[in-house]
Design a protein around this motif. Structure first.
Motif, short mmCIF file in Angstrom:
data_model
loop_
_atom_site.label_atom_id
_atom_site.label_comp_id
_atom_site.label_asym_id
_atom_site.label_seq_id
_atom_site.Cartn_x
_atom_site.Cartn_y
_atom_site.Cartn_z
N SER A 257 5.17 -4.76 -0.90
CA SER A 257 4.30 -3.67 -0.49
C SER A 257 3.77 -2.96 -1.74
CB SER A 257 5.10 -2.69 0.38
OG SER A 257 4.36 -1.52 0.63
N ALA A 284 -2.54 -5.37 6.65
CA ALA A 284 -1.71 -5.18 5.46
C ALA A 284 -2.53 -4.81 4.23
CB ALA A 284 -0.91 -6.45 5.18
N LEU A 316 4.38 -0.19 3.30
CA LEU A 316 4.49 -1.05 4.48
C LEU A 316 5.95 -1.45 4.72
CD1 LEU A 316 1.55 -3.63 4.28
CD2 LEU A 316 1.83 -1.75 5.89
N TYR A 321 2.37 -10.28 8.46
CA TYR A 321 1.10 -9.62 8.78
C TYR A 321 -0.03 -10.66 8.86
CZ TYR A 321 3.39 -5.17 7.83
OH TYR A 321 4.22 -4.09 7.87
#
Length: 385
Positions: A257, A284, A316, A321
């Protein structure tokens, strides 16, 4: 109609008319004059005839007479690839269909002869596409307005349509394939890449803005199964290093992330203009990613491929995703999945929690050792101390 014919002066002129001597033998005559007519067969009233004469030795003007011209035509002298005489007169608008003689004069004598064939005049005609033709988004459309008819006027015509981004001006090109028709107005217009499927009206307007004519135009993007649909896509795939598209994987690629991932897409036959509109979207990503054509040497010999870097949203949760790419005007949609490792719970720029735990543990251990040592020292002291 725009073809070329050669005639030769006496003494080989009669033989040529009878078909016994081809035009290539014209140079054999000591006093041979070459007459080259372009556009003299099937001409309509108002069309131009290109007249080229070579080999004239007489002094003075070189002229041409014919019932198809309203007056005697004087040819201009030139020295392009050798001396010669040239003119492009127009067939009179009043000439009736038929075959007419054409005579070349020089030095007061007739030096060459040929014939001109004239057909009937035709009413003005506007063309936007062939009957039944279906055009694709991004394809170029040829527009034409044949205005060669007695009494027609105007030099500025425009075409408009909901399928065009703007009005298109039709002009005459004297050096183009329709040079012989001085009232042929043409234009090329590229349909927008994103024009929706449908039937559109193309309207031709005159110089005063009045409607002259309109034609239907059918636009439909090619679909799988159509003969002109040959796209074969692969992707989306993902890779880390910006210069390592060959390492791209369609499954199992993981990114943290807040990190960056590169998206790869390839197509054996992309639609025109794909380079300008390919995008990769994902919940994402911080924003949609433009995929640009890979023009590097690494891509030579492969199907056209496109890639671009995507910034993964910080914060995230870990998970899988979707990443989607749409191409071929929406006819092709592919979705891949990207694995995202959850964000580090430590605040950005703060101390590492692991180090804090280690440090705390070390401190407690050191304190325990010190306490034990103090207790031993207490026991070792003499009783009366």
């Amino acid at each position: 109609m725009d073809w070329t014919r050669t005639a030769v002066a006496a003494p080989v002129l009669a033989a040529l008319w009878l078909g016994a001597a081809p035009a290539a033998t014209a140079d054999d005559g000591p006093d041979g004059v070459h007459l080259l007519l372009n556009g003299a067969f099937g001409s309509r009233p108002g069309e131009l005839i290109d007249i080229d004469v070579r080999g004239v030795r007489a002094r003075g003007d070189v002229t041409v007479t014919s019932p198809v011209f309203p007056r005697r035509v004087r040819l201009d002298r030139y020295h392009r690839d050798g001396p010669g005489h040239h003119a492009r007169p127009a067939v009179s608008m009043a000439v009736r269909p038929g075959t007419y003689p054409l005579t070349v004069h020089a030095g007061g004598e007739v030096v060459a002869k040929d014939q001109v064939e004239v057909t009937e005049a035709r009413r003005p005609e506007f063309r936007a596409s062939a009957p039944g033709e279906v055009l694709r988004p991004g394809e170029r459309l040829a527009l034409s307005f044949d205005d060669l008819y007695p009494g027609e006027r105007g030099e500025a015509f425009t075409a408009s349509s909901p399928a065009f981004r703007s009005k298109v001006r039709l002009t005459h090109d004297p050096g183009g394939v329709h040079w012989h028709n001085p009232r042929m107005f043409t234009a090329l217009v590229a349909l927008p890449l994103d024009v929706p499927d449908g039937t559109y009206k193309v309207t031709l307007s005159g110089p005063d803005g009045r409607r002259v004519d309109d034609k239907p135009l059918e636009v439909r993007a090619a679909r799988p199964g159509d003969r002109d649909y040959v796209g074969k896509v692969r992707g989306p795939a993902f890779f880390a290093g910006p210069d390592r598209p060959e390492e791209a994987r369609t499954h199992g690629h993981k990114v943290r992330s807040g990190g960056t991932v590169n998206v790869l897409w390839s197509d054996s036959s992309p639609d025109p203009g794909e380079e300008e509109r390919l995008m990769a979207t994902s919940p994402a990503f911080e924003r949609p990613v433009a995929l640009r054509r890979d023009d590097s040497k690494a891509g030579d010999g492969d199907d056209p491929r496109y890639h671009g870097p995507a910034r993964v949203r910080p914060g995230l949760e870990s998970g899988r995703y979707p990443v989607t790419v749409i191409s071929h005007h929406g006819r092709v949609k592919r979705t891949g999945h990207l694995l995202v490792a959850g964000a580090d719970p430590a605040p950005a720029g703060g101390p590492d929690r692991t180090l804090l735990i280690v440090a705390a543990s070390t401190g407690l251990a050191a304190a325990g050792v010190a306490a034990g040592a103090w207790a031993l020292r207490r026991r070792a002291r003499p009783t009366g101390a």
